[in-house]
Structure formats: C-alpha cells, structure tokens
Motif scaffolding. Structure first.
Motif, PDB file in Angstrom:
ATOM      1  N   UNK A 121       0.822  -1.216   0.000  1.00 31.77           N
ATOM      2  CA  UNK A 121       0.000   0.000   0.000  1.00 31.77           C
ATOM      3  C   UNK A 121       0.860   1.272   0.000  1.00 31.77           C
ATOM      4  N   UNK A 122       1.994   1.199  -0.712  1.00 35.16           N
ATOM      5  CA  UNK A 122       2.932   2.328  -0.829  1.00 35.16           C
ATOM      6  C   UNK A 122       3.443   2.824   0.528  1.00 35.16           C
ATOM      7  N   UNK A 123       3.557   1.924   1.479  1.00 34.55           N
ATOM      8  CA  UNK A 123       3.977   2.270   2.839  1.00 34.55           C
ATOM      9  C   UNK A 123       5.189   1.401   3.202  1.00 34.55           C
ATOM     10  N   UNK A 124       6.343   2.042   3.457  1.00 39.75           N
ATOM     11  CA  UNK A 124       7.575   1.297   3.729  1.00 39.75           C
ATOM     12  C   UNK A 124       7.486   0.466   5.010  1.00 39.75           C
ATOM     13  N   UNK A 125       6.755   0.958   6.006  1.00 40.54           N
ATOM     14  CA  UNK A 125       6.623   0.194   7.257  1.00 40.54           C
ATOM     15  C   UNK A 125       5.728  -1.028   7.046  1.00 40.54           C
ATOM     16  N   UNK A 126       4.694  -0.865   6.223  1.00 39.28           N
ATOM     17  CA  UNK A 126       3.828  -1.995   5.870  1.00 39.28           C
ATOM     18  C   UNK A 126       4.629  -3.024   5.061  1.00 39.28           C
ATOM     19  N   UNK A 127       5.507  -2.523   4.214  1.00 37.89           N
ATOM     20  CA  UNK A 127       6.365  -3.389   3.407  1.00 37.89           C
ATOM     21  C   UNK A 127       7.213  -4.285   4.309  1.00 37.89           C
ATOM     22  N   UNK A 128       7.807  -3.694   5.334  1.00 38.81           N
ATOM     23  CA  UNK A 128       8.652  -4.476   6.245  1.00 38.81           C
ATOM     24  C   UNK A 128       7.833  -5.527   6.993  1.00 38.81           C
ATOM     25  N   UNK A 182      18.578   0.367  -3.054  1.00 34.35           N
ATOM     26  CA  UNK A 182      19.828   1.083  -2.853  1.00 34.35           C
ATOM     27  C   UNK A 182      20.514   0.641  -1.559  1.00 34.35           C
ATOM     28  N   UNK A 183      21.829   0.559  -1.606  1.00 36.05           N
ATOM     29  CA  UNK A 183      22.601   0.292  -0.391  1.00 36.05           C
ATOM     30  C   UNK A 183      22.553  -1.132   0.118  1.00 36.05           C
ATOM     31  N   UNK A 184      22.065  -2.050  -0.692  1.00 33.16           N
ATOM     32  CA  UNK A 184      21.991  -3.449  -0.268  1.00 33.16           C
ATOM     33  C   UNK A 184      22.153  -4.340  -1.506  1.00 33.16           C
ATOM     34  N   UNK A 185      22.833  -5.447  -1.327  1.00 35.72           N
ATOM     35  CA  UNK A 185      23.064  -6.390  -2.424  1.00 35.72           C
ATOM     36  C   UNK A 185      21.905  -7.378  -2.493  1.00 35.72           C
ATOM     37  N   UNK A 186      21.366  -7.606  -3.681  1.00 37.42           N
ATOM     38  CA  UNK A 186      20.312  -8.612  -3.850  1.00 37.42           C
ATOM     39  C   UNK A 186      20.799  -9.665  -4.847  1.00 37.42           C
ATOM     40  N   UNK A 187      20.091 -10.770  -4.887  1.00 32.16           N
ATOM     41  CA  UNK A 187      20.497 -11.865  -5.771  1.00 32.16           C
ATOM     42  C   UNK A 187      20.285 -11.512  -7.237  1.00 32.16           C
ATOM     43  N   UNK A 204      15.778  -1.299   1.917  1.00 35.18           N
ATOM     44  CA  UNK A 204      16.942  -2.002   2.478  1.00 35.18           C
ATOM     45  C   UNK A 204      16.608  -2.647   3.819  1.00 35.18           C
ATOM     46  N   UNK A 205      15.778  -1.987   4.621  1.00 32.61           N
ATOM     47  CA  UNK A 205      15.386  -2.531   5.928  1.00 32.61           C
ATOM     48  C   UNK A 205      14.561  -3.805   5.775  1.00 32.61           C
ATOM     49  N   UNK A 206      13.679  -3.809   4.780  1.00 33.35           N
ATOM     50  CA  UNK A 206      12.848  -4.990   4.530  1.00 33.35           C
ATOM     51  C   UNK A 206      13.679  -6.152   4.005  1.00 33.35           C
ATOM     52  N   UNK A 207      14.584  -5.834   3.092  1.00 30.49           N
ATOM     53  CA  UNK A 207      15.438  -6.868   2.510  1.00 30.49           C
ATOM     54  C   UNK A 207      16.332  -7.501   3.565  1.00 30.49           C
ATOM     55  N   UNK A 208      16.784  -6.674   4.513  1.00 25.19           N
ATOM     56  CA  UNK A 208      17.641  -7.182   5.589  1.00 25.19           C
ATOM     57  C   UNK A 208      16.935  -8.272   6.390  1.00 25.19           C
TER      58      UNK A 208
END
Length: 298
Positions: free
Chosen positions: A68-75, A121-126, A100-104
C-alpha cells in the motif's frame, strides 16, 4: 511371533508417518513470497497476475502481499512471509532506499531476494529484473521532440521521490532535453505515480504556468490524471506516459494520449517467479535481467 510382527507393524507405521512429515517439510520449501508496492495500480496488478500464472504453471505456491505504498507496511509484509517459511522473496520496493530494511529481514534468515521494477539502494540482492528506465525516459523525450519539431515547452510529472524508477526515467528524459536551447522544462513536480495526484498537480501547473505544449509523466496513471485536468481546462498538450497499461493504450488509441513507453509488467512477474524457482532448485541466475520496452502510438 505375534508380538514381533506387531512391533514391526508399529515401526513401519512410524517410519511412514515420519516420511510423510519429511515430505511435507520439503514441499514447504516450494513457497515463494512476493511483496508488491501497491495493488491500487493496474501496472502492479498485471505484475501480480504474471507471477501467479507462472507459479501455477511450475507447481509452486506463491503468497503475494500489498504494501500500500507504505515502507513500514512493506517491512511487516516481509516479516510475515519469513514466518510463513518462504524460500525466496520477490519484492517490488515502495522506496529504493527504505526497502533495504525490509530486505535485511529476509537476508538475516538466509532467504535470497529478487527485486522487480524498482531497484534497492545500499543493499546487495540476488537478482534485479526491470526495464531500462533511463532508456525509456530518453525514448519519451525524443518522441516529444520529434512530434513538436525539436522545439518544446514541457511539464514533467515525477513519480515517488526516492524510487529508482523516478530517478532513472527522469535521468533519461533530462539527458535528452537539458542543454537544448529549443527545449524548456517549465515545471517538474512529483505526483507519486498516482492518477488523482496527477490530476491535482496538473491543475495547479495549468493555473500557475499554462504556457506549455507537452507533458511527460513518469507513469500512465499520472498521465491519465493530467489528461483529465487538461480536458477540464480546455488546454491542448501532447501527453506521453510510461508503463503501457491497458487504460493508457486505450487512451492512445482514442487520441487522448500521444504515446506510452510500454513495459511488460506481466513478463516481469513471470520472470521473477521463473528465476525464484531456479534458486530453489540450486541453480545460478543472472544479477540483472532486462525486460524490453516499446513506444506505443496510435
């Protein structure tokens, strides 16, 4: 002898039950998680449908959640999927920095991550699967200049600040128009990839600076909102969108929109699942997978 046979029967039943449990455990690794920035947008609905179709075709379970375009919801969505025991996370970021926080969360649980459409940005993904958004921005700018004889006053409607698609589409656009004495960008404002915001921002621009002859919107939703504002103000301008959604293609066919730089969101979703399955099977996949663009005109 009867007691011995009974013992063997119990042992066989135990082994069978244990084997069944082990099989279920193995099957649970066939679960893929997908987090999409918003499903209040036809582009991402198409991406979801492409992913679901491919997962069904390959016999894998996929759980898709809306941020829902919300970074906290994403996490919290990622945390939920990790708890559900997914083997691979596919994520379409709400924001290229905040994701990056969610990916972590996934990576701390040894879950490989595939980003789609927007980069992290700032994080390596596969793996990252996307259209060449810089090239798309260039295509849009060049189309406008070709249509207007190389001379234009252009309004730019930007996407969500911080999203890689916003940055890259804008970069490509400005690489063509900046430094050109015959081109002036009269306004450049964010409308967050949203149709209603595209309408509102366009209304404000028309009132503040009505002297323009073209609009480049970073996505079709904003372009469609801009068209509504232009029509209400009885103002003519060449409008170019980005994504190639069905509503935009229809608007191009009707002559309301001049063009849309078409992505293939269903193909993105399909490719993401296809490569997630390869990861589950222990195969190596590319770090970058490009998806072709095309300019759709009447």
């Amino acid at each position: 002898m009867k007691r011995f046979l009974s013992t063997l029967l119990v042992l066989a039943l135990f082994i069978g039950t244990f084997s069944g449990c082990n099989k279920t455990s193995q099957e649970s690794t066939k679960k893929i998680g997908m987090v999409i920035s918003t499903l209040n947008n036809p582009f991402f609905v198409s991406m979801k449908e492409g992913a679901e179709k491919k997962a069904k075709e390959l016999g894998y379970e996929i759980v898709i959640l809306d941020s829902q375009n919300d970074a906290s919801k994403e996490r919290s969505n990622v945390e939920d999927l990790v708890q559900q025991g997914i083997s691979v996370l596919i994520i379409n970021p709400t924001d290229s920095d905040a994701v990056a926080n969610s990916i972590a969360v996934a990576q701390q649980n040894n879950i490989p991550v595939i980003t789609v459409d927007r980069a992290a940005n700032g994080v390596e993904v596969t793996c990252h699967i996307a259209s060449d958004n810089v090239k798309g921005g260039k295509l849009a700018a060049q189309f406008i200049l070709d249509k207007l004889g190389g001379k234009a006053k252009i309004v730019e409607l930007q996407g969500i600040p911080g999203a890689s698609a916003t940055r890259d589409r804008g970069k490509g656009f400005h690489e063509v128009v900046d430094g050109n004495a015959n081109v002036k960008v009269v306004a450049s404002q964010p409308a967050d990839f949203d149709r209603q915001k595209g309408l509102n921002v366009m209304e404000n621009i028309i009132q503040a600076n009505p002297d323009f002859d073209a609009v480049f919107a970073h996505n079709d939703e904003m372009a469609l909102g801009a068209i509504k504002a232009l029509n209400a103000a009885n103002k003519k301008a060449l409008v170019v969108g980005f994504d190639g959604t069905q509503d935009a293609v229809d608007a191009v066919k009707s002559g309301e929109m001049a063009a849309t730089i078409a992505q293939q969101p269903d193909v993105m979703g399909s490719l993401a699942v296809e490569n997630a399955v390869k990861l589950i099977k222990g195969e190596t996949i590319p770090k970058q997978i490009p998806v072709d663009l095309k300019v759709i005109t009447k």
